[in-house]
Write a protein that holds these residues in place. Structure first.
Motif, mmCIF file in Angstrom:
data_model
loop_
_atom_site.group_PDB
_atom_site.id
_atom_site.type_symbol
_atom_site.label_atom_id
_atom_site.label_comp_id
_atom_site.label_asym_id
_atom_site.label_seq_id
_atom_site.Cartn_x
_atom_site.Cartn_y
_atom_site.Cartn_z
ATOM 1 N N GLU A 125 4.482 1.405 -8.662
ATOM 2 C CA GLU A 125 4.562 1.412 -7.090
ATOM 3 C C GLU A 125 2.949 1.930 -6.707
ATOM 4 O OE1 GLU A 125 8.976 0.837 -5.342
ATOM 5 O OE2 GLU A 125 8.314 2.804 -5.808
ATOM 6 N N LYS A 126 2.918 3.126 -7.279
ATOM 7 C CA LYS A 126 1.678 4.012 -7.020
ATOM 8 C C LYS A 126 0.545 3.155 -7.382
ATOM 9 C CE LYS A 126 4.019 8.588 -7.590
ATOM 10 N NZ LYS A 126 4.048 9.804 -8.355
ATOM 11 N N ARG A 127 0.480 2.738 -8.567
ATOM 12 C CA ARG A 127 -0.562 2.035 -8.890
ATOM 13 C C ARG A 127 -1.040 0.696 -7.889
ATOM 14 N NH1 ARG A 127 1.559 3.023 -14.130
ATOM 15 N NH2 ARG A 127 2.582 1.030 -14.280
ATOM 16 N N ALA A 128 0.002 -0.093 -7.669
ATOM 17 C CA ALA A 128 0.056 -1.184 -6.596
ATOM 18 C C ALA A 128 -0.835 -0.793 -5.090
ATOM 19 C CB ALA A 128 1.431 -1.800 -6.369
ATOM 20 N N ILE A 129 -0.178 0.460 -4.788
ATOM 21 C CA ILE A 129 -0.779 1.062 -3.437
ATOM 22 C C ILE A 129 -2.239 1.369 -3.925
ATOM 23 C CG2 ILE A 129 -0.551 2.943 -1.857
ATOM 24 C CD1 ILE A 129 2.526 2.982 -2.435
ATOM 25 N N ALA A 130 -2.430 1.876 -4.832
ATOM 26 C CA ALA A 130 -3.746 2.430 -5.084
ATOM 27 C C ALA A 130 -4.876 1.181 -5.283
ATOM 28 C CB ALA A 130 -3.871 3.363 -6.427
ATOM 29 N N ALA A 131 -4.239 0.257 -5.986
ATOM 30 C CA ALA A 131 -5.254 -1.230 -6.313
ATOM 31 C C ALA A 131 -5.419 -1.595 -4.905
ATOM 32 C CB ALA A 131 -4.510 -2.042 -7.013
#
Length: 174
Positions: A125-131
């Motif tokens: 989820e953190k990676r998706a938000i950052a992307a």
């Protein structure tokens, strides 16, 4: 664990503040002596509590609070006249002189506040938000705080959680 970053104009001032916090059981993640150093620290740690002087050599606590937005809880430490110059509405002010215990107690309370407002997210989820933020920043020339605020507002408007909206944006731009 929430990161605590200390920023004062000199290393000696940083060391005194860090020592007071650590004596109160609060580990300090990083010490900075400039506005630029604080920005790099938050690029590294992403979020946390910043304890800083009202004025650093290259900026003010007020500027830092505006720049960091929701990523940080900022505590400006200074004399009454210095604190009056701080206008950021969510900036916490700690008036000098104060004891080591008062400083540690105030920061401990803000750490608890930071933990309560920070949702627990998986690494995916953190990676998706950052992307999604990176995509918005590239596509629309937004800053990181602007992209984050945009995502938060859109998620709220659409009744979605932030990771769900991020995944939706990434899927539509794949």
């Amino acid at each position: 664990m929430t990161n605590v970053i200390v920023a004062f104009a000199t290393e000696e001032q940083c060391a005194r503040c860090a020592s007071a916090l650590e004596a109160g059981g609060i580990p300090v993640s990083l010490r900075c002596t400039s506005f630029g150093g604080v920005r790099r620290a938050f690029d590294l740690y992403d979020e946390g509590v910043l304890v800083c002087a009202c004025r650093l050599p290259d900026g003010t606590a007020d500027d830092l609070a505006w720049d960091l937005g929701e990523r940080a809880i900022v505590v400006a430490v200074g004399k009454a006249a210095q604190l009056e110059t701080c206008g950021y509405p969510k900036l916490f002010r700690l008036r000098l002189p104060c004891s080591r215990g008062e400083l540690a107690s105030a920061v401990n309370m803000l750490l608890q506040l930071q933990r309560m407002r920070k949702p627990d997210r998986s690494e995916g989820e953190k990676r998706a938000i950052a992307a999604a933020k990176a995509l918005l920043m590239d596509k629309f020339a937004m800053t990181e705080p602007e992209a984050h605020h945009y995502l938060q507002k859109r998620a709220m408007d659409q009744g979605l959680k932030l990771p769900e909206l991020a995944a939706k944006i990434l899927a539509s731009n794949a």
